[in-house]
Design a protein around this motif. Sequence first.
Motif, PDB file in Angstrom:
ATOM      1  N   ILE A  43       0.850  -1.180   0.000  1.00 45.10           N
ATOM      2  CA  ILE A  43       0.000   0.000   0.000  1.00 45.10           C
ATOM      3  C   ILE A  43       0.891   1.237   0.000  1.00 45.10           C
ATOM      4  CG2 ILE A  43      -1.797   1.263   1.213  1.00 45.10           C
ATOM      5  CD1 ILE A  43      -2.658  -1.439   0.091  1.00 45.10           C
ATOM      6  N   TYR A  44       0.714   2.085  -1.002  1.00 44.44           N
ATOM      7  CA  TYR A  44       1.523   3.284  -1.129  1.00 44.44           C
ATOM      8  C   TYR A  44       0.799   4.486  -0.522  1.00 44.44           C
ATOM      9  CZ  TYR A  44       4.652   0.814  -4.309  1.00 44.44           C
ATOM     10  OH  TYR A  44       5.543  -0.070  -4.853  1.00 44.44           O
ATOM     11  N   LYS A  45       1.573   5.475  -0.150  1.00 45.12           N
ATOM     12  CA  LYS A  45       1.013   6.682   0.448  1.00 45.12           C
ATOM     13  C   LYS A  45       0.436   7.612  -0.615  1.00 45.12           C
ATOM     14  CE  LYS A  45       2.094  10.306   3.817  1.00 45.12           C
ATOM     15  NZ  LYS A  45       3.154  10.885   4.711  1.00 45.12           N
ATOM     16  N   TYR A  46       1.074   7.637  -1.795  1.00 46.76           N
ATOM     17  CA  TYR A  46       0.639   8.539  -2.861  1.00 46.76           C
ATOM     18  C   TYR A  46       0.457   7.778  -4.172  1.00 46.76           C
ATOM     19  CZ  TYR A  46       2.804  11.865   0.409  1.00 46.76           C
ATOM     20  OH  TYR A  46       3.165  12.568   1.525  1.00 46.76           O
ATOM     21  N   GLN A  47      -0.349   8.344  -5.058  1.00 48.19           N
ATOM     22  CA  GLN A  47      -0.476   7.805  -6.415  1.00 48.19           C
ATOM     23  C   GLN A  47      -0.346   8.945  -7.416  1.00 48.19           C
ATOM     24  OE1 GLN A  47      -3.131   4.813  -7.534  1.00 48.19           O
ATOM     25  NE2 GLN A  47      -2.992   5.322  -9.699  1.00 48.19           N
ATOM     26  N   TYR A  48       0.595   8.780  -8.375  1.00 48.76           N
ATOM     27  CA  TYR A  48       0.782   9.750  -9.451  1.00 48.76           C
ATOM     28  C   TYR A  48       0.394   9.092 -10.770  1.00 48.76           C
ATOM     29  CZ  TYR A  48       3.926  12.222  -6.160  1.00 48.76           C
ATOM     30  OH  TYR A  48       4.466  12.864  -5.084  1.00 48.76           O
ATOM     31  N   ASP A  49      -0.162   9.886 -11.671  1.00 51.93           N
ATOM     32  CA  ASP A  49      -0.463   9.422 -13.024  1.00 51.93           C
ATOM     33  C   ASP A  49       0.443  10.138 -14.015  1.00 51.93           C
ATOM     34  OD1 ASP A  49      -2.480   7.788 -12.094  1.00 51.93           O
ATOM     35  OD2 ASP A  49      -4.069   9.254 -12.450  1.00 51.93           O
ATOM     36  N   MET A  50       1.071   9.379 -14.913  1.00 46.95           N
ATOM     37  CA  MET A  50       1.882   9.932 -15.991  1.00 46.95           C
ATOM     38  C   MET A  50       1.094   9.806 -17.283  1.00 46.95           C
ATOM     39  SD  MET A  50       5.701   8.819 -17.332  1.00 46.95           S
ATOM     40  CE  MET A  50       6.589   9.602 -15.994  1.00 46.95           C
ATOM     41  N   ILE A  51       0.732  10.938 -17.894  1.00 51.28           N
ATOM     42  CA  ILE A  51      -0.115  10.950 -19.081  1.00 51.28           C
ATOM     43  C   ILE A  51       0.704  11.461 -20.267  1.00 51.28           C
ATOM     44  CG2 ILE A  51      -2.239  11.838 -20.092  1.00 51.28           C
ATOM     45  CD1 ILE A  51      -3.267  12.284 -17.213  1.00 51.28           C
ATOM     46  N   SER A  98      -8.029  11.232 -14.054  1.00 57.42           N
ATOM     47  CA  SER A  98      -7.115  11.391 -12.916  1.00 57.42           C
ATOM     48  C   SER A  98      -7.667  12.369 -11.894  1.00 57.42           C
ATOM     49  CB  SER A  98      -5.738  11.863 -13.404  1.00 57.42           C
ATOM     50  OG  SER A  98      -5.114  10.872 -14.201  1.00 57.42           O
ATOM     51  N   ILE A  99      -8.287  13.436 -12.380  1.00 54.09           N
ATOM     52  CA  ILE A  99      -8.886  14.419 -11.473  1.00 54.09           C
ATOM     53  C   ILE A  99     -10.052  13.788 -10.716  1.00 54.09           C
ATOM     54  CG2 ILE A  99     -10.182  16.596 -11.372  1.00 54.09           C
ATOM     55  CD1 ILE A  99      -8.537  17.472 -13.882  1.00 54.09           C
ATOM     56  N   ALA A 100     -10.911  13.044 -11.440  1.00 54.97           N
ATOM     57  CA  ALA A 100     -12.056  12.388 -10.801  1.00 54.97           C
ATOM     58  C   ALA A 100     -11.612  11.341  -9.786  1.00 54.97           C
ATOM     59  CB  ALA A 100     -12.941  11.743 -11.868  1.00 54.97           C
ATOM     60  N   ALA A 101     -10.486  10.656 -10.091  1.00 56.63           N
ATOM     61  CA  ALA A 101      -9.962   9.621  -9.197  1.00 56.63           C
ATOM     62  C   ALA A 101      -9.177  10.218  -8.030  1.00 56.63           C
ATOM     63  CB  ALA A 101      -9.085   8.655  -9.979  1.00 56.63           C
ATOM     64  N   LYS A 102      -9.004  11.537  -8.031  1.00 54.81           N
ATOM     65  CA  LYS A 102      -8.285  12.251  -6.973  1.00 54.81           C
ATOM     66  C   LYS A 102      -6.849  11.750  -6.829  1.00 54.81           C
ATOM     67  CE  LYS A 102     -12.519  13.343  -4.447  1.00 54.81           C
ATOM     68  NZ  LYS A 102     -13.256  13.247  -3.161  1.00 54.81           N
ATOM     69  N   ALA A 103      -6.148  11.684  -7.962  1.00 57.50           N
ATOM     70  CA  ALA A 103      -4.727  11.325  -7.916  1.00 57.50           C
ATOM     71  C   ALA A 103      -3.988  12.349  -7.059  1.00 57.50           C
ATOM     72  CB  ALA A 103      -4.152  11.304  -9.331  1.00 57.50           C
ATOM     73  N   ASP A 104      -2.859  11.940  -6.508  1.00 59.97           N
ATOM     74  CA  ASP A 104      -2.084  12.859  -5.663  1.00 59.97           C
ATOM     75  C   ASP A 104      -1.194  13.778  -6.500  1.00 59.97           C
ATOM     76  OD1 ASP A 104      -2.801  11.920  -2.904  1.00 59.97           O
ATOM     77  OD2 ASP A 104      -2.053  10.045  -3.726  1.00 59.97           O
ATOM     78  N   ILE A 120      -5.444  21.318 -16.501  1.00 60.32           N
ATOM     79  CA  ILE A 120      -4.346  21.518 -15.549  1.00 60.32           C
ATOM     80  C   ILE A 120      -4.819  22.429 -14.414  1.00 60.32           C
ATOM     81  CG2 ILE A 120      -2.067  22.546 -15.203  1.00 60.32           C
ATOM     82  CD1 ILE A 120      -1.398  21.720 -18.098  1.00 60.32           C
ATOM     83  N   ASN A 121      -5.468  23.527 -14.774  1.00 59.38           N
ATOM     84  CA  ASN A 121      -5.955  24.471 -13.762  1.00 59.38           C
ATOM     85  C   ASN A 121      -6.997  23.825 -12.850  1.00 59.38           C
ATOM     86  OD1 ASN A 121      -4.313  26.393 -14.922  1.00 59.38           O
ATOM     87  ND2 ASN A 121      -5.938  27.328 -16.140  1.00 59.38           N
ATOM     88  N   THR A 122      -7.861  22.995 -13.432  1.00 55.51           N
ATOM     89  CA  THR A 122      -8.877  22.297 -12.639  1.00 55.51           C
ATOM     90  C   THR A 122      -8.220  21.351 -11.644  1.00 55.51           C
ATOM     91  OG1 THR A 122     -10.500  22.401 -14.440  1.00 55.51           O
ATOM     92  CG2 THR A 122     -10.871  20.745 -12.737  1.00 55.51           C
ATOM     93  N   ALA A 123      -7.193  20.625 -12.112  1.00 53.87           N
ATOM     94  CA  ALA A 123      -6.474  19.707 -11.222  1.00 53.87           C
ATOM     95  C   ALA A 123      -5.853  20.467 -10.056  1.00 53.87           C
ATOM     96  CB  ALA A 123      -5.389  18.959 -12.004  1.00 53.87           C
ATOM     97  N   VAL A 124      -5.159  21.552 -10.349  1.00 57.97           N
ATOM     98  CA  VAL A 124      -4.499  22.336  -9.297  1.00 57.97           C
ATOM     99  C   VAL A 124      -5.522  22.928  -8.337  1.00 57.97           C
ATOM    100  CG1 VAL A 124      -3.047  24.345  -8.841  1.00 57.97           C
ATOM    101  CG2 VAL A 124      -2.507  22.829 -10.751  1.00 57.97           C
TER     102      VAL A 124
END
Length: 342
Positions: A43-51, A98-104, A120-124
């Motif tokens: 189990i990881y503390k964070y999840q990042y997505d590379m697109i 990724s935004i809907a999944a609440k990626a870190d 990008i602005n929505t994610a931030v």
Amino acid sequence: MKRKPVYILCIFAAIAVLIYMTGESYYRGISEKAGLDKQEEKIYKYQYDMIVDSPDSQFWQAVYASAKKTAAQNDVLLEIMGPDRGTSYDKLDYMNMSIAAKADGIILQYNGESGLEEAINTAVDNGIPVATVMSDAVHSKRQSFVGVSDYQLGMAYGEIVSSYVDEDTKKILILQKRDIDDMNESQIYTQISNSVQKAAGNNDIQIRGRNLLSTGTFETEEAVTDIFQQKRNIPDILVCMDEETTECARQAVLDFNLAGKVKIIGYYTSEDILAAVEKGVISVTCDVDTTQLGQYSVEALTNYIKDGRTNSYYNVDINFLDRAAVEKMRREADTDEKASVE
């Protein structure tokens, strides 16, 4: 007769053990096929997505390998995704997922596609930091850019292209994948053009830029092939700004028997591209430090999340390899391999 229940219990126990062993073996096989290991099952503390545009290309797989290693050291699970994986989704769709999944955090290859800057602005705004790679969204709220600026890349390519200009050079074509209306207004085109004009002096050289932004390999192959089918417009120097275009150009000059006649300034160092440089099919290729690109991308997000530190620009090293440089690299690799065996 009294021993029969004991025998029955033994049989059931043996069956249970067999079922367990079979299930364990099956699960292990499924895990291996899915590329799972003990480290990935944690189990990881964070999840990042590379697109990115082409997640299965050698270039992005090399970047991903480096990023994944740095991610694991920082308790991050990293996933790579993009439109080249047999789906109808584009990068904007993956951003929204990724935004809907609440990626870190999100690492995004930005090429100026419609809607991405707003995403990008929505994610931030939703507390998800974004690092752009290879090309920057300068007017967005992204936290960091990792790569080489268009100005620097144009300067570097301009110097190389100029070195291949001679008295027979009449046409230069620059192939990029950017979502802008006029490729001839890009920083990369401007810097290459300035360098060539300075080197050429009074020589009249036609320099054009062409946009090959597409969603798949087939469209790029068609576009590059079309360039060589128009015999009157075949460039003397063809400048390729990504791995896929370089691979297509390499194949096209071979198909049209123009190897050595058209000077290709390529991009990246896949095995096919390096072999083409050695054979003189490609004159020189740009080697981007994929290790730095992957490492810095993860560090940019992690530093922001953990410490609130933001570095707006992480510079990645590039180098150009011609035939002599590739041959030297091969010799050094052979020497290192022999030394490790001994």
